[in-house]
Write a protein that holds these residues in place. Sequence first.
Motif, PDB file in Angstrom:
ATOM      1  N   SER A  74       0.849  -1.191   0.000  1.00  0.00           N
ATOM      2  CA  SER A  74       0.000   0.000   0.000  1.00  0.00           C
ATOM      3  C   SER A  74       0.885   1.241   0.000  1.00  0.00           C
ATOM      4  N   GLY A  75       0.522   2.209  -0.805  1.00  0.00           N
ATOM      5  CA  GLY A  75       1.330   3.423  -0.932  1.00  0.00           C
ATOM      6  C   GLY A  75       1.388   3.849  -2.385  1.00  0.00           C
ATOM      7  N   SER A  76       2.274   4.755  -2.689  1.00  0.00           N
ATOM      8  CA  SER A  76       2.370   5.283  -4.054  1.00  0.00           C
ATOM      9  C   SER A  76       3.267   4.404  -4.928  1.00  0.00           C
ATOM     10  N   VAL A  77       3.213   4.687  -6.232  1.00  0.00           N
ATOM     11  CA  VAL A  77       4.117   4.009  -7.167  1.00  0.00           C
ATOM     12  C   VAL A  77       5.559   4.271  -6.772  1.00  0.00           C
ATOM     13  N   SER A  78       5.863   5.528  -6.456  1.00  0.00           N
ATOM     14  CA  SER A  78       7.220   5.911  -6.057  1.00  0.00           C
ATOM     15  C   SER A  78       7.671   5.155  -4.822  1.00  0.00           C
ATOM     16  N   GLY A 119       0.529  10.360 -11.403  1.00  0.00           N
ATOM     17  CA  GLY A 119       1.872   9.961 -11.804  1.00  0.00           C
ATOM     18  C   GLY A 119       2.521   9.050 -10.777  1.00  0.00           C
ATOM     19  N   TYR A 120       3.736   9.379 -10.380  1.00  0.00           N
ATOM     20  CA  TYR A 120       4.481   8.563  -9.438  1.00  0.00           C
ATOM     21  C   TYR A 120       3.889   8.619  -8.025  1.00  0.00           C
ATOM     22  N   ASN A 121       3.026   9.580  -7.758  1.00  0.00           N
ATOM     23  CA  ASN A 121       2.381   9.709  -6.446  1.00  0.00           C
ATOM     24  C   ASN A 121       1.034   8.993  -6.387  1.00  0.00           C
ATOM     25  N   ARG A 157      11.543  -1.927  -9.223  1.00  0.00           N
ATOM     26  CA  ARG A 157      11.930  -2.030  -7.811  1.00  0.00           C
ATOM     27  C   ARG A 157      13.155  -2.929  -7.641  1.00  0.00           C
ATOM     28  N   ALA A 158      13.167  -4.023  -8.389  1.00  0.00           N
ATOM     29  CA  ALA A 158      14.314  -4.928  -8.308  1.00  0.00           C
ATOM     30  C   ALA A 158      15.567  -4.292  -8.917  1.00  0.00           C
ATOM     31  N   LEU A 159      15.396  -3.558 -10.001  1.00  0.00           N
ATOM     32  CA  LEU A 159      16.547  -2.950 -10.683  1.00  0.00           C
ATOM     33  C   LEU A 159      17.187  -1.827  -9.876  1.00  0.00           C
ATOM     34  N   ILE A 160      16.356  -1.034  -9.183  1.00  0.00           N
ATOM     35  CA  ILE A 160      16.895   0.137  -8.482  1.00  0.00           C
ATOM     36  C   ILE A 160      17.818  -0.286  -7.335  1.00  0.00           C
ATOM     37  N   ALA A 161      17.685  -1.545  -6.904  1.00  0.00           N
ATOM     38  CA  ALA A 161      18.571  -2.060  -5.853  1.00  0.00           C
ATOM     39  C   ALA A 161      19.982  -2.319  -6.382  1.00  0.00           C
ATOM     40  N   THR A 193      16.861   8.378  -4.829  1.00  0.00           N
ATOM     41  CA  THR A 193      16.277   9.696  -5.083  1.00  0.00           C
ATOM     42  C   THR A 193      15.122   9.569  -6.066  1.00  0.00           C
ATOM     43  N   ASP A 194      14.337  10.618  -6.183  1.00  0.00           N
ATOM     44  CA  ASP A 194      13.235  10.618  -7.152  1.00  0.00           C
ATOM     45  C   ASP A 194      13.753  10.439  -8.573  1.00  0.00           C
ATOM     46  N   GLU A 195      14.901  11.046  -8.855  1.00  0.00           N
ATOM     47  CA  GLU A 195      15.478  10.934 -10.198  1.00  0.00           C
ATOM     48  C   GLU A 195      15.872   9.482 -10.492  1.00  0.00           C
ATOM     49  N   GLU A 196      16.424   8.789  -9.488  1.00  0.00           N
ATOM     50  CA  GLU A 196      16.808   7.388  -9.675  1.00  0.00           C
ATOM     51  C   GLU A 196      15.589   6.502  -9.851  1.00  0.00           C
ATOM     52  N   ILE A 197      14.514   6.827  -9.159  1.00  0.00           N
ATOM     53  CA  ILE A 197      13.265   6.073  -9.304  1.00  0.00           C
ATOM     54  C   ILE A 197      12.733   6.211 -10.729  1.00  0.00           C
ATOM     55  N   ILE A 198      12.732   7.411 -11.240  1.00  0.00           N
ATOM     56  CA  ILE A 198      12.258   7.656 -12.614  1.00  0.00           C
ATOM     57  C   ILE A 198      13.150   6.937 -13.619  1.00  0.00           C
ATOM     58  N   GLU A 199      14.465   6.969 -13.383  1.00  0.00           N
ATOM     59  CA  GLU A 199      15.404   6.311 -14.291  1.00  0.00           C
ATOM     60  C   GLU A 199      15.165   4.802 -14.310  1.00  0.00           C
ATOM     61  N   ALA A 200      14.915   4.205 -13.129  1.00  0.00           N
ATOM     62  CA  ALA A 200      14.635   2.770 -13.060  1.00  0.00           C
ATOM     63  C   ALA A 200      13.358   2.433 -13.813  1.00  0.00           C
TER      64      ALA A 200
END
Length: 612
Positions: A451-455, A489-491, A513-517, A466-473
């Motif tokens: 539960s929560g936002s996409v971000s 959007g991401y929210n 989510r897996a990639l950003i790790a 960071t938000d920028e890294e989330i968008i890049e992933a």
Amino acid sequence: MNPNFEEESFQNENLDTHLWRKILGLLKNNKKLMFTALLFVMGEAMITVTLPILNRYAIDVFYTGQGSTREIVLFTLGYALLVILQAYLIYQFINRSGSVEMNVSYETRQNAMEKLQNLSFSYYDTTPTGWIMARVTSDIARLSEILSWSFIDLIWGAFMMVMLVIVMLILNWKLALVVIVVVPFVYYVSAWFQKRILRNYRKVRSVNSKITSGFSEGISGAKTTKTMALEELHYSEFVSLTQEMKEKSMRAIIFNAMYVPIVILLSSLGNAGVIWAGGNQVLQGVIQIGTLLMFTQYANQFFEPLRNISGILASLQMAQASAERVLSLLEMESDLVDSDEVIAKYGTILEPNEAAYEPITGDIEFKNVDFYYNKEEPILTNFNLKVEPKKRIALVGETGSGKSTIVNLICRFYEPKAGELLIDGVDYRERSIGWLHSNLGYVLQAPHLFSGSVSDNIRYGRLDATDEEIIEAAKLVDAHEFIMELEDGYNTDVGEGGGRLSTGQKQLISFARALIAQPSIFILDEATSSIDTETEAIIQNAVENVLREKTSFIIAHRLSTIVSADRILVIREGKIIEDGTHQELLALEGYYYNLYTNQFNEDQEKILMTEL
């Protein structure tokens, strides 16, 4: 619910002092509160014992006209001050006991959550969610109530009875014996009923866990229930369980309903004996009427804590079922633990020493590995496999062949029963579970979002992203476009379990989510088997671009998604029967060739049917 799951069996029908000594350990952080609560309640008990003596004095002195007005005023003021002090002591006792209840509930649930975080996959594979939920909710709540109120009431009752016995023996030992003689009968009745009450409440708690599990599965599987028209079946199963719980609860209630009146009857007989014996002593001039009234008050006061103690013991018997279950969770040992030497260097799962984590190159080797879930049914026997770093390995085979087991062993969700599993040339048991898991990226067939936002959900892969890294992933897996089309959007709130998104959208977010790790080892466990062809193509493109520099394992149902893998391993009955690239295996014209051509022909038939 898992039909093969059997809850622990608890058979002790007496109060288990060893168990309760362990449970009392839950109070260790609330000793000061408990001690002060006991002081206040004992002070209240002393006042309660004192007031009948003052009543005797008032009757024997003031009623006969022997006291002066000044004495009456002073007596009244003193009596009122004692009552006010008693009220203050009761307030402090309730305040502290309530704090103890909340603290114990909070701390026990925290300990339970910590334990659940450390338990291995095998515990969750074999334990239904409902059973766990019952322990951390209703069982802990009941146990907290017992620890905070009932134990203090028990000590208060015992202290009160001892004081009353001493005072009564000093004032009139004959009348005191009339009161005391009832105690053995109350004890015998209590012991007889308590065994039966505990036996029935154990059954009630067991059925309650099944009901909780049924609720959990019914809610989480509501869509499946409706699409398969299973409402009537699930409802009838639920009605059957609730009826069973009702019957067992009624039996326990009947015993409890019989028990309390019998104890009250015995208490009343003791009180009647005091009136009879004391009345004769008044007529004979041995005692005054004030002393008789004092003893009738003492008899009531004596039997009240005696009845309370009997009720508390019954409550303890009922709560013992909850205590056994809570303790069984808190003392559950994981079958997957790091050695003391490893913990000293790398820390624990909840308190990791990430500075000591070595980077992973991605060299993986199985050396003579044996593994089984059931000893009688081995999955892998003398299994050997060596994977070079940064290679994409596809695992193919029929259901139950051992594909997921191989991946689970690599991820250290389970450990080999024999042999070694080396990562970068070192047995992975010589490094911590947290070290390996922090270097894993895992995308499941059925993706789960919180539960929560996409971000928020993408950031779970790396909490300091960071938000920028989330968008890049998200862009790397081609999820950015559909995310931006969402309401916020991401929210955008994804809903419970990601229920507001499609399966394909959830899969792409879990991939991001897996990639950003930034994992060194990547697992795709049939990640494209339940999504549409368009999303499958998007994920396939992401796999091609992103996994080039990572050691990755792909369990695939659709063979078209693995044709570019560096190695394809065909697994059958826990053994590698074919190993090579797509072209090499086709050239063999063996198992993989037949599987691939059959799938290819089926896909072509579907295309032709669609065109028609």
